[in-house]
Motif scaffolding. Structure first.
Motif, PDB file in Angstrom:
ATOM      1  N   TRP A 157     -46.425  34.966 -93.552  1.00 38.33           N
ATOM      2  CA  TRP A 157     -46.503  36.425 -93.637  1.00 38.33           C
ATOM      3  C   TRP A 157     -47.484  36.868 -94.723  1.00 38.33           C
ATOM      4  O   TRP A 157     -48.120  37.917 -94.591  1.00 38.33           O
ATOM      5  CB  TRP A 157     -45.112  37.028 -93.829  1.00 38.33           C
ATOM      6  N   MET A 158     -47.650  36.072 -95.773  1.00 38.50           N
ATOM      7  CA  MET A 158     -48.649  36.388 -96.789  1.00 38.50           C
ATOM      8  C   MET A 158     -50.062  36.149 -96.248  1.00 38.50           C
ATOM      9  O   MET A 158     -50.995  36.875 -96.589  1.00 38.50           O
ATOM     10  CB  MET A 158     -48.404  35.579 -98.055  1.00 38.50           C
ATOM     11  N   LYS A 159     -50.211  35.141 -95.401  1.00 35.96           N
ATOM     12  CA  LYS A 159     -51.511  34.898 -94.760  1.00 35.96           C
ATOM     13  C   LYS A 159     -51.866  36.074 -93.850  1.00 35.96           C
ATOM     14  O   LYS A 159     -53.026  36.498 -93.795  1.00 35.96           O
ATOM     15  CB  LYS A 159     -51.484  33.604 -93.953  1.00 35.96           C
ATOM     16  N   ASP A 160     -50.879  36.605 -93.167  1.00 37.63           N
ATOM     17  CA  ASP A 160     -51.108  37.775 -92.313  1.00 37.63           C
ATOM     18  C   ASP A 160     -51.518  38.977 -93.170  1.00 37.63           C
ATOM     19  O   ASP A 160     -52.439  39.724 -92.818  1.00 37.63           O
ATOM     20  CB  ASP A 160     -49.855  38.084 -91.489  1.00 37.63           C
ATOM     21  N   LEU A 162     -53.023  38.840 -96.015  1.00 41.04           N
ATOM     22  CA  LEU A 162     -54.385  38.546 -96.468  1.00 41.04           C
ATOM     23  C   LEU A 162     -55.394  38.919 -95.386  1.00 41.04           C
ATOM     24  O   LEU A 162     -56.425  39.540 -95.676  1.00 41.04           O
ATOM     25  CB  LEU A 162     -54.513  37.067 -96.850  1.00 41.04           C
ATOM     26  N   ASP A 163     -55.093  38.571 -94.144  1.00 41.47           N
ATOM     27  CA  ASP A 163     -55.987  38.943 -93.026  1.00 41.47           C
ATOM     28  C   ASP A 163     -56.126  40.463 -92.938  1.00 41.47           C
ATOM     29  O   ASP A 163     -57.221  40.983 -92.714  1.00 41.47           O
ATOM     30  CB  ASP A 163     -55.453  38.396 -91.703  1.00 41.47           C
ATOM     31  N   ARG A 164     -55.019  41.168 -93.118  1.00 39.22           N
ATOM     32  CA  ARG A 164     -55.068  42.633 -93.065  1.00 39.22           C
ATOM     33  C   ARG A 164     -55.903  43.198 -94.215  1.00 39.22           C
ATOM     34  O   ARG A 164     -56.637  44.167 -94.027  1.00 39.22           O
ATOM     35  CB  ARG A 164     -53.656  43.219 -93.099  1.00 39.22           C
ATOM     36  N   LEU A 165     -55.798  42.593 -95.390  1.00 38.29           N
ATOM     37  CA  LEU A 165     -56.605  43.037 -96.522  1.00 38.29           C
ATOM     38  C   LEU A 165     -58.091  42.840 -96.226  1.00 38.29           C
ATOM     39  O   LEU A 165     -58.902  43.746 -96.432  1.00 38.29           O
ATOM     40  CB  LEU A 165     -56.225  42.281 -97.794  1.00 38.29           C
ATOM     41  N   VAL A 166     -58.438  41.676 -95.737  1.00 39.75           N
ATOM     42  CA  VAL A 166     -59.844  41.388 -95.417  1.00 39.75           C
ATOM     43  C   VAL A 166     -60.354  42.372 -94.371  1.00 39.75           C
ATOM     44  O   VAL A 166     -61.450  42.930 -94.517  1.00 39.75           O
ATOM     45  CB  VAL A 166     -60.013  39.927 -94.953  1.00 39.75           C
ATOM     46  N   ASN A 167     -59.568  42.618 -93.337  1.00 39.86           N
ATOM     47  CA  ASN A 167     -59.974  43.578 -92.306  1.00 39.86           C
ATOM     48  C   ASN A 167     -60.174  44.966 -92.893  1.00 39.86           C
ATOM     49  O   ASN A 167     -61.127  45.668 -92.553  1.00 39.86           O
ATOM     50  CB  ASN A 167     -58.954  43.631 -91.172  1.00 39.86           C
ATOM     51  N   ARG A 168     -59.282  45.361 -93.782  1.00 46.31           N
ATOM     52  CA  ARG A 168     -59.384  46.689 -94.401  1.00 46.31           C
ATOM     53  C   ARG A 168     -60.647  46.798 -95.262  1.00 46.31           C
ATOM     54  O   ARG A 168     -61.333  47.813 -95.252  1.00 46.31           O
ATOM     55  CB  ARG A 168     -58.155  46.958 -95.261  1.00 46.31           C
ATOM     56  N   LEU A 169     -60.945  45.743 -96.003  1.00 45.36           N
ATOM     57  CA  LEU A 169     -62.085  45.795 -96.920  1.00 45.36           C
ATOM     58  C   LEU A 169     -63.428  45.604 -96.222  1.00 45.36           C
ATOM     59  O   LEU A 169     -64.446  46.061 -96.723  1.00 45.36           O
ATOM     60  CB  LEU A 169     -61.929  44.739 -98.020  1.00 45.36           C
TER      61      LEU A 169
END
Length: 179
Positions: A157-160, A162-169
């Protein structure tokens, strides 16, 4: 219980302990955390006109020594989600900064307890890295690339998050490059 006290440049060197003030919803413990991040560019990039910034994230070791993760802990009744996420990040990783909008909510089973949790993660743009912090002696903190963090992070769930953070940025950059 001793609370973390933040003043101008001082941080109490004791983490909150105990679970008597922790929040539960439908029998699930509520936990919150942050993905601390920064943008770094190398010396050679400073000389370029169109320098690319490299996203780095901060991971910490588990107290039990079982891999790396992002700082997180219990959300207590006297705090907002963002306040709790920032407190946990200061206690566990020794960094402060700007907490952004929630990355999401995940339900997961604890690896150490036979119970289900609800976790909320937030991005934290790091503005200050402390020399002393409450869990300095029990945790290691390491800045790394997103790819490295994704590989060493022990929680799906932390990897997910992280993916959301990267997508947002990166979404604004991708949109801008398509124009």
């Amino acid at each position: 219980m001793v609370a973390l006290v933040s003043q101008e440049n001082a941080v109490a060197l004791v983490s909150r302990t105990g679970r008597q003030l922790q929040r539960y919803r439908k029998g699930r413990r509520q936990v919150v955390g942050c993905i601390p991040y920064r943008f770094k560019f190398g010396e050679e990039d400073c000389l370029k006109e169109s320098a690319e910034l490299e996203l780095e994230v901060l991971v910490i070791s588990s107290q039990k020594g079982n891999g790396m993760l992002f700082p997180k802990g219990g959300w207590e009744q006297d705090e907002s989600k963002k306040e709790a996420a920032l407190r946990e990040t200061i206690e566990e990783a020794g960094v402060r900064g700007i907490v952004g909008g929630k990355l999401g909510k995940w339900s997961f089973k604890s690896k150490t307890h036979d119970s289900f949790y609800e976790g909320y993660m937030f991005p934290l743009l790091v503005q200050e890295q402390l020399e002393l912090w409450p869990e300095k002696n029990v945790r290691e903190r390491i800045w790394m690339s997103v790819a490295e963090a994704r590989q060493v992070c022990r929680h799906w769930w932390m990897k997910d998050a992280l993916d959301r953070l990267v997508n947002r940025l990166t979404a604004p950059r991708q949109f801008k490059s398509e124009l």
